[in-house]
Design a protein around this motif. Structure first.
Motif, PDB file in Angstrom:
ATOM      1  N   THR B  45      -9.663 -53.736 -12.815  1.00 45.05           N
ATOM      2  CA  THR B  45      -9.927 -54.085 -11.414  1.00 45.05           C
ATOM      3  C   THR B  45      -9.347 -53.045 -10.463  1.00 45.05           C
ATOM      4  N   LEU B  46      -8.103 -52.614 -10.709  1.00 41.89           N
ATOM      5  CA  LEU B  46      -7.518 -51.624  -9.802  1.00 41.89           C
ATOM      6  C   LEU B  46      -8.278 -50.290  -9.874  1.00 41.89           C
ATOM      7  N   THR B  47      -8.711 -49.911 -11.069  1.00 42.97           N
ATOM      8  CA  THR B  47      -9.497 -48.674 -11.195  1.00 42.97           C
ATOM      9  C   THR B  47     -10.785 -48.797 -10.394  1.00 42.97           C
ATOM     10  N   ASP B  48     -11.421 -49.939 -10.531  1.00 38.92           N
ATOM     11  CA  ASP B  48     -12.662 -50.169  -9.822  1.00 38.92           C
ATOM     12  C   ASP B  48     -12.442 -50.165  -8.309  1.00 38.92           C
ATOM     13  N   ILE B  49     -11.349 -50.770  -7.875  1.00 40.83           N
ATOM     14  CA  ILE B  49     -11.049 -50.782  -6.435  1.00 40.83           C
ATOM     15  C   ILE B  49     -10.826 -49.357  -5.929  1.00 40.83           C
ATOM     16  N   ALA B  50     -10.080 -48.551  -6.700  1.00 40.45           N
ATOM     17  CA  ALA B  50      -9.836 -47.164  -6.280  1.00 40.45           C
ATOM     18  C   ALA B  50     -11.165 -46.416  -6.145  1.00 40.45           C
ATOM     19  N   ARG B  51     -12.024 -46.601  -7.132  1.00 35.94           N
ATOM     20  CA  ARG B  51     -13.317 -45.934  -7.107  1.00 35.94           C
ATOM     21  C   ARG B  51     -14.138 -46.397  -5.887  1.00 35.94           C
ATOM     22  N   ARG B  52     -14.147 -47.708  -5.646  1.00 32.56           N
ATOM     23  CA  ARG B  52     -14.903 -48.220  -4.504  1.00 32.56           C
ATOM     24  C   ARG B  52     -14.354 -47.682  -3.184  1.00 32.56           C
ATOM     25  N   LEU B  53     -13.034 -47.560  -3.108  1.00 36.99           N
ATOM     26  CA  LEU B  53     -12.448 -47.043  -1.864  1.00 36.99           C
ATOM     27  C   LEU B  53     -12.832 -45.581  -1.658  1.00 36.99           C
ATOM     28  N   ILE B  54     -12.871 -44.809  -2.761  1.00 38.57           N
ATOM     29  CA  ILE B  54     -13.248 -43.395  -2.636  1.00 38.57           C
ATOM     30  C   ILE B  54     -14.719 -43.270  -2.226  1.00 38.57           C
ATOM     31  N   LEU B  55     -15.528 -44.191  -2.741  1.00 36.03           N
ATOM     32  CA  LEU B  55     -16.956 -44.113  -2.446  1.00 36.03           C
ATOM     33  C   LEU B  55     -17.368 -44.970  -1.246  1.00 36.03           C
ATOM     34  N   SER B  56     -16.390 -45.488  -0.516  1.00 41.94           N
ATOM     35  CA  SER B  56     -16.727 -46.401   0.592  1.00 41.94           C
ATOM     36  C   SER B  56     -17.362 -45.640   1.761  1.00 41.94           C
ATOM     37  N   ARG B  57     -18.146 -46.349   2.502  1.00 42.58           N
ATOM     38  CA  ARG B  57     -18.775 -45.769   3.690  1.00 42.58           C
ATOM     39  C   ARG B  57     -17.702 -45.292   4.667  1.00 42.58           C
ATOM     40  N   GLU B  58     -16.632 -46.080   4.793  1.00 41.66           N
ATOM     41  CA  GLU B  58     -15.587 -45.742   5.747  1.00 41.66           C
ATOM     42  C   GLU B  58     -14.930 -44.407   5.399  1.00 41.66           C
ATOM     43  N   LEU B  59     -14.656 -44.213   4.103  1.00 45.92           N
ATOM     44  CA  LEU B  59     -14.024 -42.949   3.716  1.00 45.92           C
ATOM     45  C   LEU B  59     -14.986 -41.795   3.963  1.00 45.92           C
ATOM     46  N   LYS B  60     -16.231 -42.013   3.639  1.00 45.20           N
ATOM     47  CA  LYS B  60     -17.222 -40.941   3.801  1.00 45.20           C
ATOM     48  C   LYS B  60     -17.334 -40.528   5.266  1.00 45.20           C
ATOM     49  N   GLN B  61     -17.361 -41.528   6.136  1.00 47.32           N
ATOM     50  CA  GLN B  61     -17.457 -41.212   7.571  1.00 47.32           C
ATOM     51  C   GLN B  61     -16.237 -40.446   8.057  1.00 47.32           C
ATOM     52  N   ALA B  62     -15.055 -40.917   7.629  1.00 44.02           N
ATOM     53  CA  ALA B  62     -13.821 -40.225   8.035  1.00 44.02           C
ATOM     54  C   ALA B  62     -13.818 -38.797   7.481  1.00 44.02           C
ATOM     55  N   LEU B  63     -14.308 -38.638   6.275  1.00 42.52           N
ATOM     56  CA  LEU B  63     -14.340 -37.313   5.645  1.00 42.52           C
ATOM     57  C   LEU B  63     -15.283 -36.383   6.419  1.00 42.52           C
ATOM     58  N   GLU B  64     -16.472 -36.882   6.731  1.00 45.43           N
ATOM     59  CA  GLU B  64     -17.435 -36.032   7.444  1.00 45.43           C
ATOM     60  C   GLU B  64     -16.897 -35.617   8.807  1.00 45.43           C
ATOM     61  N   ALA B  65     -16.306 -36.572   9.492  1.00 51.31           N
ATOM     62  CA  ALA B  65     -15.761 -36.258  10.820  1.00 51.31           C
ATOM     63  C   ALA B  65     -14.621 -35.239  10.693  1.00 51.31           C
ATOM     64  N   ALA B  66     -13.769 -35.435   9.695  1.00 51.17           N
ATOM     65  CA  ALA B  66     -12.641 -34.514   9.520  1.00 51.17           C
ATOM     66  C   ALA B  66     -13.141 -33.130   9.128  1.00 51.17           C
ATOM     67  N   GLU B  67     -14.195 -33.075   8.347  1.00 46.46           N
ATOM     68  CA  GLU B  67     -14.761 -31.776   7.968  1.00 46.46           C
ATOM     69  C   GLU B  67     -15.305 -31.041   9.205  1.00 46.46           C
ATOM     70  N   ARG B  68     -15.954 -31.785  10.096  1.00 43.48           N
ATOM     71  CA  ARG B  68     -16.474 -31.152  11.308  1.00 43.48           C
ATOM     72  C   ARG B  68     -15.346 -30.583  12.163  1.00 43.48           C
ATOM     73  N   GLU B  69     -14.274 -31.375  12.260  1.00 43.71           N
ATOM     74  CA  GLU B  69     -13.102 -30.936  13.035  1.00 43.71           C
ATOM     75  C   GLU B  69     -12.454 -29.672  12.471  1.00 43.71           C
ATOM     76  N   ALA B  70     -12.538 -29.533  11.115  1.00 41.61           N
ATOM     77  CA  ALA B  70     -11.669 -28.577  10.438  1.00 41.61           C
ATOM     78  C   ALA B  70     -12.260 -27.195  10.301  1.00 41.61           C
ATOM     79  N   SER B  71     -13.431 -26.949  10.885  1.00 48.01           N
ATOM     80  CA  SER B  71     -14.025 -25.619  10.704  1.00 48.01           C
ATOM     81  C   SER B  71     -13.089 -24.591  11.331  1.00 48.01           C
ATOM     82  N   GLY B  72     -12.917 -23.468  10.638  1.00 50.80           N
ATOM     83  CA  GLY B  72     -12.001 -22.452  11.140  1.00 50.80           C
ATOM     84  C   GLY B  72     -10.618 -22.567  10.545  1.00 50.80           C
TER      85      GLY B  72
END
Lengths: 512, 512
Positions: B45-72
């Motif tokens: 269950t904990l492995t599955d939760i970790a995987r779901r958190l990594i693949l969550s929409r929320e993480l993806k959105q935060a990642l994309e936004a952070a990537e846009r910020e981080a150019s340079g």
């Protein structure tokens, strides 16, 4: 289909709560000191994940669908009770704002540290602002949870579902007036000898003997283990892994010995939950986000007290067990017999510290705390006046002057960790223990003889059938009614105290 | 703002992976036997939760936004590398179908049980169908992950990012042709005395001595502890809590002793990760869903080997440590001196079992496995022909006849747990250990003298500065280039082996 979907989600939440308990056990028994801070994050995150899973849209949808399916189900069936427990957790947890949860969690860690410092410095004023905040947050928590009559009812819901401030006050008042004369009468009597309890008892021998008793009671070591910790506790990660701890004093035998019997009582409860309930909402407290299989804190405590006190501090028990104890400690116990040992471990001495109190005065420590909690919550007592109020009650109930806050109002960690409303469960456990035990004696033929010969299986069997197997399926009151024929009543406990202490101290029929 | 949102989510995932490691440690060192089944659910269950958190929409959105910020941002800054690690985990994990993950997980538990039974019964055919399925699922996994040239590249990504089948084959072929003559030449020589290693060594004395060495190396017990387990391992729940285990044989001193030094090397790496990286994507393997702070399996193994072998099996080491060892075991070691002890613990003996192999023949155990894994994956070898192929290679490389599958193809648990592609990291670790150690000797003035006098801090400091502190910020190749000036090369390792075993066995300059 919806029900099995719900059950799957519930099992997953169980796994998270059980994992939390593994982390807690490790933190208290194995973790190197520097691990504490990051362990704190791990605990907070898993708690938060469990809460989010309970409040998730997916769980809510599965619950609603399962509820629609389940109409016509008998109201106390496993399925109906599962739905009810999950529903209650969802409702109550969703009423508690996340911000309030966060503030309580944050305050807990700072308040605990402040309490530790205040206690070491014997200075209540250092803890006071934290306690004031904790009281205020508990008020807010009570409002958020909601209640019909008294804010304490909302707090009690977390520990003792079904109990109210009104019901509690009535019970405690009756207990007070019935047992205060006993305490006062005993104070006039000659105390028994107990010098031999303070001789040198090597720790490994204590451990071996106590663990042997735990196994005689039925504690299954293929599903458990005994460790040492600062504060003794029992913890369960499903019925398949139920662990206990104790602490030993080399110069005071009862600490480790009765500590083990106490935690064994808790462990027998958890090990006895039906395998059918493993990873279900009926073997874990979803509302409290805590992996505990027993019906309530009070019901749980009734079992630790039953095995520690009603069995483990009885004359019949020591008549059969004392020879083995003396064989383990031949020089330490050379000048005492079973009855002398029994008298020593049941001596009544008003004392300042709750966790060191005897069976009879213990309840006054609880009474005092509950009365003060109620007064604080009602606003009739201010936190700044708490030490004085504490000391006045110690004088009134136990005739003791409190020499310092460290030995008084600062002795317990509970208030610093946000637990308002858990103290009464200790005394409720005492009451229930006697009521259950009396019913077992009535219903199990030959039980007295079994116990007198060291056969504990028939008692365990009765407790298992009537209490343990059900996990959280029934409320404490339902368990009492189903197995003893009566809701919670003071009479069996008073009868037990009067008979035991009447004989020990030569008191009259009303115990005075 | 987006980056701090991302960091918060990453920290939470870290907590879950660290909690998983606590549960794993407990399962291997403390858990009562009956707890295994429900512990399995908790881990899943904990492995599955970790995987779901990594693949969550929320993480993806935060990642994309952070990537846009981080150019340079500089490409090897902590921020850029954090984004890169999280991005790669998200990409790779999202390419692996949940159903495939589930089938691998389900097969693991049944395959492990089947492997255990096959091994006990010395009957490969019982394990064969499971291994066939595991091979097929690993093929599917490689296809899902994707690769440019060889399916093994995709599997290697999980353990040794940047390594390919092509690069690996070249290294291993060169290693084989360079060291096979040494092994063959040594087989003709007189073996050293080692009878004294098999005398009676009480476990508690072994433990005390080995732990003393670990502390001299720099293992911090306020952030660690040593326990016993069936298979030795190191595990970390952040740098603040890094635990090791070993196993002892009372009649064979090297098992426990070098086991502790080996795990201490792993532990020094984890304890040395910069506090700045705690709970970040640079102190945990998000792709592998595993709380490990080192750059790769190979880089990690380079540190266990460095401390165990390059330091702990050196003549300089035993010249300074042997007196204390003899003081601990005066009768057992009365007829041997430091040099005799050094010779004994470095004797070369072709043997059937990998985990008992010496430094020199060890790599042939790995070579054999990697060649077989590649052949299986390429389809040029069928699982049913595996035992025969195994035995032929044992004959060719080590001149040994394999008397049974239990002592041959069934000896390792790895394939039953789904690990295809992890074996090469053991030998890669050997190569890296020598390359790092040679660089430290070159760059740290007086290091030889320090080691000869039992001062390990300067070496630890160099390793800490150049490797440990960076966690997973740099790839193994980057770490090598930055700290040694060269990508992975065989030369330092060959030079080390030739110098050491040339002197020990009187070999010529090419080690033959």
């Amino acid at each position: 289909m919806s029900y099995s979907e719900l059950i799957h989600r519930v099992a997953e939440i169980n796994d998270v709560l059980n994992a939390l308990s593994v982390l807690t056990w490790d933190a208290r028994t194995q973790m190197p000191p520097a691990g504490a801070e990051t362990r704190g994050y791990q605990l907070a995150t898993l708690t938060d994940i469990a809460r989010r899973l309970i409040l998730s849209r997916e769980l809510k949808q599965a619950l609603e669908a399962a509820e629609r399916e389940a109409s016509g189900e008998p109201p106390d069936s496993i399925r109906a009770r599962t739905l009810q427990q999950v529903r209650e957790a969802v409702e109550v947890l969703s009423r508690i704002p996340e911000a309030l949860m966060g503030r309580i969690a944050a305050l807990k860690s700072t308040a605990q540290a402040a309490w530790g410092q205040a206690r070491a410095a014997n200075d209540f004023s250092r803890f006071r602002p934290y306690l004031e905040q904790m009281l205020e947050l508990n008020r807010q928590l009570a409002e958020a949870i909601g209640y019909a009559e008294h804010p304490y009812d909302a707090l009690l819901l977390q520990y003792e579902p079904g109990m109210t401030a009104r019901g509690l006050k009535a019970l405690l008042d009756e207990l007070k007036s019935a047992t205060l004369p006993m305490v006062q009468a005993i104070a006039e009597k000659e105390p028994p000898r107990w010098d031999f309890l303070t001789r040198d008892y090597p720790e490994d021998l204590q451990r071996g003997f106590a663990l042997g008793l735990a196994q005689q009671f039925g504690y299954d070591l293929s599903r458990g283990r005994l460790d040492t910790s600062l504060h003794p506790f029992e913890i369960s990660f499903t019925r398949q892994d139920v662990r206990i701890t104790t602490r030993y004093r080399r110069d005071y035998l009862p600490m480790g010995l009765f500590g083990v019997l106490h935690e064994t009582g808790h462990a027998l409860y958890e090990q006895g939950v039906s395998p059918k309930l493993t990873r279900s909402a009926l073997s874990t407290d979803f509302l409290g986000l805590y992996a505990v299989g027993g019906a309530s804190f009070g019901a749980h405590e009734s079992q630790s007290r039953l095995w520690e006190n009603l069995v483990g501090r009885s004359l019949a028990f020591w008549r059969v067990q004392f020879p083995a104890l003396r064989a383990t400690f031949p020089t330490q116990l050379q000048d005492v017999d079973a009855e002398g040992f029994y008298r020593a471990v049941n001596r009544v001495t008003p004392s300042l510290i709750r966790v060191e109190a005897d069976e009879l005065t213990y309840n006054f420590h609880i009474l005092l705390r509950v009365e003060l909690e109620l007064a604080l919550l009602e606003g009739s007592l201010a936190v700044r006046d708490l030490p004085e109020a504490w000391n006045a009650k110690m004088r009134a109930y136990l005739g003791l002057e409190v020499p310092s806050d460290t030995l008084g109002v600062l002795q317990d960690i509970h208030w610093s960790t946000g637990y308002f409303g858990s103290f009464p469960t200790y005394t409720l456990g005492n009451l229930m223990s006697a009521q259950f035990f009396a019913a077992a004696r009535e219903q199990v033929e030959g039980l007295e003889a079994d116990l007198a010969q060291g056969r504990y299986t028939p008692l365990l069997q009765w407790l298992q059938n009537n209490i343990y197997q059900h996990g959280r399926r029934f409320t404490p009151q339902e368990l009492l009614v189903r197995s003893t024929g009566s809701p919670l009543t003071l009479q069996p406990y008073l009868a037990y105290l009067r008979e035991k202490y009447g004989a020990l101290y030569g008191l009259g029929p009303q115990g005075a």
